[in-house]
Scaffold this active site. Structure first.
Site, mmCIF file in Angstrom:
data_model
loop_
_atom_site.group_PDB
_atom_site.id
_atom_site.type_symbol
_atom_site.label_atom_id
_atom_site.label_comp_id
_atom_site.label_asym_id
_atom_site.label_seq_id
_atom_site.Cartn_x
_atom_site.Cartn_y
_atom_site.Cartn_z
ATOM 1 N N CYS A 114 9.588 -0.635 -7.375
ATOM 2 C CA CYS A 114 7.927 -0.734 -7.594
ATOM 3 C C CYS A 114 7.507 -0.201 -8.742
ATOM 4 C CB CYS A 114 7.252 0.014 -6.360
ATOM 5 S SG CYS A 114 7.793 -0.600 -4.500
ATOM 6 N N HIS A 256 0.653 2.432 -8.329
ATOM 7 C CA HIS A 256 1.335 1.346 -7.307
ATOM 8 C C HIS A 256 0.560 1.616 -6.028
ATOM 9 C CE1 HIS A 256 4.236 -0.702 -4.755
ATOM 10 N NE2 HIS A 256 4.560 0.604 -4.550
ATOM 11 N N ASN A 286 1.638 -2.927 0.460
ATOM 12 C CA ASN A 286 2.376 -2.765 -0.779
ATOM 13 C C ASN A 286 3.268 -3.898 -1.290
ATOM 14 O OD1 ASN A 286 4.483 -1.805 -2.310
ATOM 15 N ND2 ASN A 286 5.030 0.043 -1.100
#
Ligand code: ACO
Length: 331
Positions: A114, A256, A286
């Site tokens: 990520c 993020h 996500n």
């Protein structure tokens, strides 16, 4: 020799059409819309069908970014694809190069989960600053739905699929990449992993190898939460210091997109107003390496982020890895 600066001049994004709501998920595992919304802020996620590849999503996002930058694919020197879920383990960036028609570019993959987009943006900037390449496409893309255990309610509610891209160009005026920092700590690797697991096979009496596949995403959610709320404010403060700015100078912050509670906790710790915190995880969940350029693209195209605005981005995730990059949007 004249110093070469970085300008971030175009962005784009793409997500699958297929959408799964929290209610849809509650038919699959023992969960509820209320639990998912209050613990994470996520309402939906977009999921790729078998017909949609990572290279399809990435090519769409990259083509939009190139167009916004006023360039053509033939102008691009380098394509960096940040992903943990390539279509091909040997690398997917070269397929994107061909699909785009970026015949003058070299293309390769980079993996930092990520944090991948931030790490790739910083990597791209080194090639530009040294004068090696002038026009670079940085893509963050992931199809984590391929690797989620859809019977594990502690992870399957969190993730979605997507791609985002930016164009970075060498400019002689000012350097718009104002500051950055990157970190990693392999000691905490086990807290979040997508590990290969093989079974021993004997080839001959004296020779064995292992063959297997990758296991679904494993995450110690509470440890990752604690890691994020400790390290993300720290890394943003460091990048702000390197940029010779203060937190108040930031117009926008794009973290993020992992969890709204992480975004809120970081804003609180840095005393940043919630209006400056860009968030779209209610729609996408996500999306790993895609989440920052996807949120950036939406904010630019909706007119929220304007040329000259200072944007702080911070990635964090498996590895463990974390990092921040602060830039002035546009030329
Ligand atoms: N629905 C209903 N109940 C659930 C669910 C679910 N989907 N998932 C877990 N629970 C239950 C647990 O079983 C537990 O029940 P118990 O008390 O009976 O044992 C209870 O809810 C609490 O579980 P916790 O794991 O403690 O829940 P928490 O409040 O920590 O929230 C979460 C979990 C949302 C995952 C949180 O820890 C978090 O956001 N962590 C950070 C994760 C993250 O950001 N990951 C991404 C970063 S890296 C990357 O992007 C790849």
């Amino acid at each position: 020799m004249k110093e070469i600066g970085i300008g971030i001049t175009g962005c784009g994004s793409a997500t699958p059409q297929q959408v799964m709501s929290n209610d849809d998920l509650s038919h699959l595992v023992d969960t509820s819309d209320e639990w998912i919304r209050t613990r994470t802020g996520i309402r939906k996620r977009h999921l790729a069908t078998n017909e949609l590849s990572l290279s399809d999503l990435s090519t769409q996002a990259a083509a939009q970014a190139i167009e916004m930058a006023g360039l053509t694919p033939a102008d691009i020197d380098l394509i960096l694809l940040a992903t943990s879920t390539p279509d091909d383990l040997f690398g997917t960036a070269t397929q994107i190069q061909t699909m785009l028609g970026a015949n003058n570019a070299v293309a390769f993959d980079l993996t930092a989960a990520c944090s991948g987009f931030v790490f790739a943006l910083i990597t791209a900037s080194q090639f530009i600053r040294t004068g090696v390449y002038k026009r670079v496409v940085v893509i963050g893309a992931d199809i984590l739905s391929r690797w989620v255990d859809w019977s594990d309610r502690t992870t399957c509610v969190l993730f979605g699929d997507g791609a985002g891209a930016v164009v970075c160009q060498g400019i002689e005026a000012q350097d718009h990449l104002l500051g950055f920092t990157m970190y990693s700590d392999g000691k905490q690797h086990e807290a979040l992993s997508l590990n290969y697991q093989g079974q021993t096979q004997s080839l001959t009496e004296n020779l064995t190898i292992a063959q297997g596949t990758y296991q679904p995403i494993f995450m110690q959610g509470r440890d990752i939460y604690r890691f994020a709320v400790e390290k993300v404010p720290e890394v943003i403060e460091k990048a702000v210091f390197k940029a010779d700015l203060t937190i108040d100078d930031l117009h926008w912050v794009i973290l993020h997109q992992a969890n709204q509670r992480i975004i809120d906790a970081v804003a609180k710790r840095l005393k940043i107003s919630s209006e400056k915190m860009i968030s779209n995880l209610d729609e996408y969940g996500n999306t790993s390496a895609a989440s920052i350029p996807l949120a950036l693209d939406e904010a630019v195209r909706s007119g929220k982020i304007k040329p000259g605005d200072i944007v702080a981005t911070a990635g964090f995730g498996a590895g463990l890895t974390w990092g921040a990059a602060i830039f002035r949007w546009g030329l």
